[in-house]
Enzyme design. Structure first.
Site, PDB file in Angstrom:
ATOM      1  N   HIS A 185      32.900  43.386  24.179  1.00 42.68           N
ATOM      2  CA  HIS A 185      34.345  43.571  24.355  1.00 42.68           C
ATOM      3  C   HIS A 185      34.917  44.773  23.615  1.00 42.68           C
ATOM      4  O   HIS A 185      36.084  45.118  23.839  1.00 42.68           O
ATOM      5  CB  HIS A 185      35.080  42.280  23.972  1.00 42.68           C
ATOM      6  N   GLY A 232      40.431  39.616  33.062  1.00 37.80           N
ATOM      7  CA  GLY A 232      39.978  40.268  31.827  1.00 37.80           C
ATOM      8  C   GLY A 232      40.895  41.432  31.494  1.00 37.80           C
ATOM      9  O   GLY A 232      41.325  42.152  32.392  1.00 37.80           O
ATOM     10  N   MET A 271      29.012  46.699  29.681  1.00 37.03           N
ATOM     11  CA  MET A 271      29.521  45.768  30.693  1.00 37.03           C
ATOM     12  C   MET A 271      29.243  46.314  32.093  1.00 37.03           C
ATOM     13  O   MET A 271      28.899  47.482  32.267  1.00 37.03           O
ATOM     14  CB  MET A 271      31.002  45.501  30.470  1.00 37.03           C
ATOM     15  N   GLY A 272      29.457  45.468  33.080  1.00 37.92           N
ATOM     16  CA  GLY A 272      29.180  45.827  34.471  1.00 37.92           C
ATOM     17  C   GLY A 272      28.503  44.647  35.122  1.00 37.92           C
ATOM     18  O   GLY A 272      27.282  44.513  35.066  1.00 37.92           O
ATOM     19  N   ASP A 313      35.223  47.844  34.957  1.00 37.00           N
ATOM     20  CA  ASP A 313      33.956  47.999  35.689  1.00 37.00           C
ATOM     21  C   ASP A 313      34.054  49.028  36.815  1.00 37.00           C
ATOM     22  O   ASP A 313      33.032  49.473  37.332  1.00 37.00           O
ATOM     23  CB  ASP A 313      33.521  46.655  36.297  1.00 37.00           C
TER      24      ASP A 313
HETATM   25  O1  F6P Z   1      35.415  42.123  34.772  1.00 38.33           O
HETATM   26  C1  F6P Z   1      35.377  42.902  33.651  1.00 38.33           C
HETATM   27  C2  F6P Z   1      34.435  42.320  32.631  1.00 38.33           C
HETATM   28  O2  F6P Z   1      34.583  43.126  31.502  1.00 38.33           O
HETATM   29  C3  F6P Z   1      32.967  42.213  33.084  1.00 38.33           C
HETATM   30  O3  F6P Z   1      32.266  43.406  32.957  1.00 38.33           O
HETATM   31  C4  F6P Z   1      32.457  41.126  32.167  1.00 38.33           C
HETATM   32  O4  F6P Z   1      31.369  40.431  32.735  1.00 38.33           O
HETATM   33  C5  F6P Z   1      33.625  40.219  32.050  1.00 38.33           C
HETATM   34  O5  F6P Z   1      34.781  40.998  32.251  1.00 38.33           O
HETATM   35  C6  F6P Z   1      33.699  39.519  30.702  1.00 38.33           C
HETATM   36  O6  F6P Z   1      34.774  38.674  30.718  1.00 38.33           O
HETATM   37  P1  F6P Z   1      35.291  37.749  29.509  1.00 38.33           P
HETATM   38  O7  F6P Z   1      36.381  38.513  28.840  1.00 38.33           O
HETATM   39  O8  F6P Z   1      35.784  36.531  30.191  1.00 38.33           O
HETATM   40  O9  F6P Z   1      34.140  37.525  28.590  1.00 38.33           O
END
Ligand code: F6P
Length: 340
Positions: free
Chosen positions: A270, A10, A168-169, A126
């Site tokens: 995001h 990510g 997020m987390g 995170d």
């Molecule tokens: O690992 C960081 C993170 O932002 C998490 O908090 C979240 O669950 C995940 O990435 C979301 O990922 P993606 O961009 O694949 O939706």
């Protein structure tokens, strides 16, 4: 030396600052050159790359995202170490700086065990990677979340509503804890702490009794009463992990029913990962990039850059991978004094 760089997993504000710091440190140290693999481990296995010369990295530290692109591509499902090795030989790459989170660093460790010279740079908004006090990107995410909560509070106040902010987390509630404390939340719900609906209701009604419009902050990985797993409604990601998100919307009607207070939920998603990095993250990321190149040049490979206090050092990959850095019970207890 010729050093490869990649950004994987990510994305995170500060990735470009790491790239720039690493390259400029190398240019200052001598006649070294850099290539950037595109799309994380995908580029390292297919050979897709760009040359990281001075024009390409000019002015990028303040830009969010990554100029190299990022994927959750697993090199071991796709030709693995032999393809990486042959691409490195074809391009004359002597060592790699891999910038990423848990999955990226686990792959880096396997490649290092296979004889490839690699230095890892820990990355996740995170802030849940062990072996380093902080990861870059976290400060920016907390800042964005806090600003959003300040806004939710004024509209909550106008209407006398309870506002639920989901951040997020996945495994760790660091963003929720820090942004919730900063914004003066009346309840903070994190993955590490089982919290009952009765407790949540009591905090909200206490806040309302003092004339407040309650603010509840919930991390996406929070496990609600009587559930075994975090809320997930969008299938699995490329690593087979459940896609999280939606717990705020799920809690809002339960809170409204239990308290009688009209409740609204907002999922920040995001937005927390996008846009320009904070000054703190730009500096940390730049220093981590420089430290990674220094580690490669002195042969300190098979390790990850780590922040200890204000100093950078290196630690074995295993230190970051053996367990996650979750919120300790005493840090939650500290915040809990402010609830209600
Ligand atoms: O690992 C960081 C993170 O932002 C998490 O908090 C979240 O669950 C995940 O990435 C979301 O990922 P993606 O961009 O694949 O939706």
């Amino acid at each position: 030396m010729r050093i490869g760089l990649l950004t994987s997993g990510g994305d995170c504000p500060g990735l470009n600052a790491v790239i720039r710091g690493a390259v400029l440190r190398g240019f200052a140290a001598g006649d070294h050159s850099f290539v950037g693999f595109l799309g994380g481990w995908r580029g390292a296995t297919t050979g897709e790359h760009v040359v990281l010369d001075r024009p390409r990295i000019r002015g990028i530290a303040k830009h969010g995202g990554t100029i190299l692109g990022s994927t959750r591509f697993n090199p071991f499902d796709n030709g693995g170490i032999e393809r990486v090795r042959s691409n490195f030989a074809a391009l004359g790459v002597d060592a790699l700086i891999a910038i990423g989170g848990e999955g990226t660093l686990a792959a880096a460790q396997r490649l290092a065990d296979g004889g490839i010279r690699i230095v890892g740079v820990p990355k996740t908004i995170d802030n849940d990677l062990n072996g380093t006090d902080y990861t870059f990107g976290f400060d920016t995410a907390v800042q964005i979340a806090t600003e959003a909560m300040d806004r939710l509070r004024t509209t909550g106040d106008s209407h006398g509503r309870c506002m639920v902010a989901e951040v997020m987390g996945r495994h760790a509630g660091w963003i929720a804890l820090h942004s919730g404390m900063a914004a003066g939340a009346h309840a903070i719900l994190i993955p590490e702490r089982r919290t009952t609906m009765t407790e949540i209701t009591a905090w909200i009604t206490d806040a309302r009794a003092r004339g407040k419009a309650p603010l509840v902050v919930v991390a996406e990985g929070f496990i609600p009463d009587q559930a075994d797993d975090p809320h997930s409604e969008r299938g699995l990601d490329a690593f087979g992990r459940p896609r999280l998100g939606g717990i705020g919307e799920r809690l809002a009607p339960l809170i409204e029913a239990a308290t009688g207070i009209e409740t609204r939920a907002t999922t920040l998603g995001h937005i927390q990962r996008g846009g320009t990095p904070s000054a703190f993250d730009r500096v940390l990321a730049t220093r981590m990039g420089m430290a990674a190149t220094e580690a490669v040049l002195r042969g300190d490979t098979g390790r990850m850059i780590s922040l200890r206090g204000t100093e950078l050092t290196t630690v074995p990959f295993a230190e970051a991978l053996d367990e996650l850095k979750t919120v300790p019970a005493e840090r939650y207890a500290e915040a809990e004094v402010l609830f209600g």
